[in-house]
Design an enzyme around this catalytic site. Structure first.
Site, PDB file in Angstrom:
ATOM      1  CG  HIS A  82      -1.806   1.241   1.331  1.00 39.24           C
ATOM      2  ND1 HIS A  82      -2.972   1.293   0.637  1.00 39.24           N
ATOM      3  CD2 HIS A  82      -1.542   2.440   1.799  1.00 39.24           C
ATOM      4  CE1 HIS A  82      -3.435   2.624   0.861  1.00 39.24           C
ATOM      5  NE2 HIS A  82      -2.564   3.187   1.592  1.00 39.24           N
ATOM      6  CG  ASP A 161     -12.030   3.920   5.678  1.00 41.08           C
ATOM      7  OD1 ASP A 161     -11.410   4.903   6.558  1.00 41.08           O
ATOM      8  OD2 ASP A 161     -11.748   4.223   4.455  1.00 41.08           O
ATOM      9  NE  ARG A 168     -10.127  10.439   9.526  1.00 40.99           N
ATOM     10  CZ  ARG A 168      -9.217   9.872   8.632  1.00 40.99           C
ATOM     11  NH1 ARG A 168      -9.708   8.695   8.067  1.00 40.99           N
ATOM     12  NH2 ARG A 168      -8.181  10.155   8.640  1.00 40.99           N
ATOM     13  CB  SER A 183      -8.685   5.595   7.252  1.00 41.31           C
ATOM     14  OG  SER A 183      -8.867   5.546   5.992  1.00 41.31           O
ATOM     15  CE  LYS A 187      -9.027   2.706   3.287  1.00 40.91           C
ATOM     16  NZ  LYS A 187      -9.068   4.173   2.833  1.00 40.91           N
TER      17      LYS A 187
HETATM   18  N1  URA Z   1      -5.816   7.171   3.010  1.00 42.01           N
HETATM   19  C1  URA Z   1      -6.741   6.593   3.437  1.00 42.01           C
HETATM   20  O1  URA Z   1      -7.454   5.504   2.897  1.00 42.01           O
HETATM   21  N2  URA Z   1      -7.254   6.881   4.442  1.00 42.01           N
HETATM   22  C2  URA Z   1      -6.766   8.186   5.065  1.00 42.01           C
HETATM   23  O2  URA Z   1      -7.320   8.443   6.196  1.00 42.01           O
HETATM   24  C3  URA Z   1      -5.734   8.859   4.602  1.00 42.01           C
HETATM   25  C4  URA Z   1      -5.304   8.537   3.390  1.00 42.01           C
END
Ligand code: URA
Length: 441
Positions: A82, A161, A168, A183, A187
């Site tokens: 990621h 999320d 947010r 977050s 995922k």
């Molecule tokens: N990328 C994400 O998936 N979530 C965040 O909070 C910031 C960057």
């Protein structure tokens, strides 16, 4: 249990229990906790923080709010990567085939472009016929056949999320390290891989502008991953300069192929080799140095390039574009951006370079915008280079000639030229494992 009490507890600096966090997330997704109460909670977290236990509990609750992908239908070790997002970051297109060529499996869900950053799915879709939306059966079959598959996010992954992120975004609570870690890792955990490599970008083109913040985010994410039973490592990599020389969708695919052919830009190749080596390490293929040698060999013997072509073909794409990138349609218009004075390139505002590319059509202005796959920028001079006044800094490409002026202005403003040669910056700052932060410069 009452949300009011949980907000008060966090406001007063106390830690919530796992049961309280699970209640809060499931009731929020069910629509029984209103946005204004969740906003108050997020702001309390922003100021009070969360303990390691709370962060893990929240990550697991958010991950379990939707599908938990089961990748057991794919043989072998599945390793994910990621990136926190950058400009010119086409690493997935290079490292996934390398890792597959070395014997580990990459079953990857990637994103589309967001803001000034590009997305792997958009880049892949610049290859004619390429499908990035596959059924689970097709996805597994491509990975089992070719060793890798990259698709768009499918199914109902971490819906909590999606709701939390949107909230947010409008309540000034995005830039909290624990909330970002929750977050991203929710995922990643829902995506079902055995191990996770995190590429935490740092600098003017990244979410995290300082190395200290990037290391703090990396530590939180590695701790969550390891506590959730996944081998997790993070590299902190430089995003103060665009990565490689090409920004834009088909331009980035072309550069990725050049890199797999052994002719990529030095900075981009080096970052890819480090990322691939760490993915192979996580997949249990040996120590990092051995894995790096394996990654280098996968480039020199052509096996990684063959894997990329095989994946493209298996996903309906025209693999002849990978074997001959000259087939990609060139943008009808090209424009040279010239240096306005002589001197050294002291800095490049990387976010602005990404925005300039997007303004040429490489990104979306609105959710509905169509991407111009051939649009983007080829950088000719980078930070530390000396330029004469009038020399070409970059070449811009687009299908709409009228877009040049504003994009070129943005790019000119992003590139600062001075008399002093700037100090060289490291490409990779640190490697973060569950036990240590190894400084790499
Ligand atoms: N990328 C994400 O998936 N979530 C965040 O909070 C910031 C960057």
């Amino acid at each position: 249990m009452r949300m009011y009490d949980l907000i008060m507890k966090k406001r007063n600096g106390e830690a919530l229990t796992k049961t309280e966090i699970e209640y809060m997330i499931s009731e929020y997704v069910a629509g029984n906790i209103p946005d204004y109460q969740m906003s108050a909670f997020l702001m309390a977290v922003y100021f009070r923080g969360m303990t390691e236990e709370e962060t893990l509990a929240m990550t697991m609750a958010v991950a379990h709010s939707g599908d938990m992908v089961d990748l057991s239908g794919i043989e072998g070790k599945k390793v994910d990567k990621h990136s926190t997002g950058g400009v010119g970051d086409k690493t997935s297109l290079v490292i996934a085939p390398i890792v597959a060529a070395c014997g580990a499996k990459v079953a990857k869900m990637s994103g589309r472009g967001l803001g000034h950053t590009g997305g792997t799915v958009d880049k892949l879709e610049s290859i004619p016929g390429m499908r990035t939306s596959l059924t689970q059966e097709e996805f597994f079959s491509v990975v089992n056949k070719t060793g890798l598959s990259i698709i768009g996010q499918s199914g109902n992954l971490a819906p909590a999320d999606k709701k939390l992120y949107a909230l947010r975004d409008v309540t000034a609570t995005v830039d909290n390290i624990s909330l970002i870690a929750v977050s991203i890792m929710s995922k990643k955990l829902a995506a079902g891989n055995d191990c996770i490599l995190l590429d935490v970008k740092t600098g003017s083109g990244a979410f995290m502008k300082t190395v200290e913040d990037s290391v703090a985010l990396a530590k939180e994410m590695v701790t969550i991953g390891e506590n959730a039973g996944k081998r997790t490592v993070a590299l902190i990599t430089n995003m103060d300069i665009p990565l490689g020389n090409n920004i834009g969708n088909s331009l980035e695919v072309i550069e990725a192929v050049e890199t797999l052919n052994g002719h990529g830009p030095a900075d981009f190749t080096e970052v890819c080799l480090n990322l691939a080596a760490n993915m192979l390490y996580l997949a249990g293929m040996g120590e990092v140095e051995i894995c790096r040698k394996m990654a280098e060999k996968a480039i020199t013997d052509g096996s990684a390039l063959k894997r990329l072509a095989a994946m493209v073909e298996a996903q309906g794409g025209d693999a002849s574009f990978i074997l001959d990138t000259g087939k990609f349609a060139r943008a009808p218009y090209a424009y040279e951006v010239l240096a306005q004075r002589s001197g050294y390139i002291a800095s490049m505002n990387t976010e602005s370079c990404g925005i300039a590319s997007s303004m040429l059509g490489a990104g979306r202005e609105t959710k509905e915008s169509e991407i111009d796959f051939s649009a983007g920028i080829t950088i000719k001079k980078k930070m530390g280079d000396y330029v004469e006044k009038g020399e070409v800094l970059a070449i811009m490409y687009t299908s709409k000639e009228e877009l040049f002026e504003a994009a070129a202005k943005r790019y000119q403003e992003a590139v600062i030229i001075t008399d002093e040669k700037p100090a060289e910056e490291p490409l990779i700052y640190a490697r973060v494992t569950k036990d240590a932060v190894e400084k790499l410069y």
